[in-house]
Design an enzyme around this catalytic site. Sequence first.
Site, short mmCIF file in Angstrom:
data_model
loop_
_atom_site.label_atom_id
_atom_site.label_comp_id
_atom_site.label_asym_id
_atom_site.label_seq_id
_atom_site.Cartn_x
_atom_site.Cartn_y
_atom_site.Cartn_z
N SER A 9 0.83 -1.20 0.00
CA SER A 9 0.00 0.00 0.00
C SER A 9 0.87 1.25 0.00
O SER A 9 1.61 1.52 0.95
CB SER A 9 -0.92 0.00 1.22
OG SER A 9 -1.58 1.24 1.28
N MET A 69 -11.96 5.18 -1.20
CA MET A 69 -12.71 5.40 0.04
C MET A 69 -13.31 6.79 -0.06
O MET A 69 -12.92 7.73 0.64
CB MET A 69 -11.75 5.27 1.24
CG MET A 69 -11.39 3.83 1.54
SD MET A 69 -9.86 3.67 2.49
CE MET A 69 -8.69 3.64 1.17
N GLY A 143 -9.25 4.19 6.59
CA GLY A 143 -8.89 5.58 6.86
C GLY A 143 -7.43 5.78 7.18
O GLY A 143 -6.87 6.84 6.91
N PHE A 144 -6.80 4.76 7.76
CA PHE A 144 -5.41 4.93 8.21
C PHE A 144 -4.62 3.64 8.05
O PHE A 144 -5.19 2.56 8.15
CB PHE A 144 -5.38 5.34 9.70
CG PHE A 144 -6.18 6.58 9.97
CD1 PHE A 144 -5.62 7.85 9.81
CD2 PHE A 144 -7.52 6.49 10.35
CE1 PHE A 144 -6.37 8.99 10.04
CE2 PHE A 144 -8.28 7.63 10.58
CZ PHE A 144 -7.71 8.89 10.42
N GLY A 145 -3.32 3.80 7.82
CA GLY A 145 -2.44 2.65 7.82
C GLY A 145 -2.02 2.34 9.26
O GLY A 145 -2.28 3.12 10.17
N GLY A 146 -1.44 1.17 9.45
CA GLY A 146 -0.84 0.83 10.74
C GLY A 146 -1.80 0.54 11.87
O GLY A 146 -1.43 0.63 13.04
N GLY A 177 -5.50 -4.32 5.55
CA GLY A 177 -5.36 -3.77 6.90
C GLY A 177 -4.73 -4.74 7.87
O GLY A 177 -5.24 -5.85 8.06
N GLY A 178 -3.60 -4.35 8.43
CA GLY A 178 -2.98 -5.16 9.49
C GLY A 178 -2.40 -6.48 9.03
O GLY A 178 -2.23 -7.40 9.83
C1 DX5 Z 1 -6.69 1.67 5.13
C2 DX5 Z 1 -6.18 1.38 3.74
C3 DX5 Z 1 -5.14 0.34 3.70
C4 DX5 Z 1 -3.89 0.66 4.47
C5 DX5 Z 1 -3.34 -0.63 4.99
O1 DX5 Z 1 -7.81 2.46 5.05
O2 DX5 Z 1 -7.23 0.96 2.90
O3 DX5 Z 1 -4.82 -0.03 2.35
O4 DX5 Z 1 -2.92 1.32 3.69
O5 DX5 Z 1 -2.29 -0.32 5.83
P1 DX5 Z 1 -1.67 -1.32 6.87
O6 DX5 Z 1 -1.16 -2.50 6.11
O7 DX5 Z 1 -0.59 -0.50 7.49
O8 DX5 Z 1 -2.74 -1.71 7.86
ZN ZN Z 2 -6.73 0.04 0.88
#
Ligand code: DX5
Ligand code: ZN
Length: 225
Positions: A9, A69, A143-146, A177-178
């Site tokens: 991502s 999104m 909405g967010f990574g990590g 995600g995760g």
């Molecule tokens: C979250 C995104 C994901 C995100 C995953 O809303 O859709 O694609 O980048 O990030 P990680 O792998 O860090 O959970």
């Molecule tokens: Zn995504």
Amino acid sequence: MNFPIIAPSVLSADFANLGRDVEMINNSEADWFHVDVMDGVFVPNISFGFPIIKSIQKLAKKPLDVHLMIVQPERYIKDFKEVGAEILSVHYEACTHLHRTIGAIKEEGMKAGVAINPHTPIHLLKDIIKDIDLVCMMSVNPGFGGQKFIEQTYTKCADLKALILASGSNCLIEIDGGVNEHTGPKLLASGADVLVAGNYVFASKDPVITIASLKKLGSDTSNPS
Ligand code: DX5
Ligand code: ZN
């Protein structure tokens, strides 16, 4: 295609060194670029838009898997085609006329995906599953990574696999995600085909090796697809 498909991502890339990170993915065992577009309305965050995606596309040697999104994604289908999306996923929760939107994505010559939030049950996909190429199953709230992986995803993934097999659909299951070395193997055992990974790849010491280790998970599990 060699499974699992690995889609790093770009959301977790270093935007001040985006060209370098795109090259890293080009030179790795990754299969797709996962590109997260957030509008600050559908999700409580804003990521990036067309100019950035176009810049990624100019350098990318692998398909762009674009995850929208955003509200009213049907307004921008042609624009995402123009900036190089090969796979375009819209959220189930953002589409009143999902069937029409999926048709419009395919008419533009892209593969069509449906993304579902953690609270959205699998059975709601029953009447669209044969028309789509991919389900992007959110294993965190978008909405967010990590963020922390939601454990219920394993059962949900297995339920989706059963729905796909029962309906004769060729749809791929993408988990977003995760994803990491702990969740990845269990997801593949539950029927996942595509692993998206942001933080796990980009926060690692050697992202190329981390991507290779995710790819290798495919030889350790027995995914029937
Ligand atoms: C979250 C995104 C994901 C995100 C995953 O809303 O859709 O694609 O980048 O990030 P990680 O792998 O860090 O959970
Ligand atoms: Zn995504």
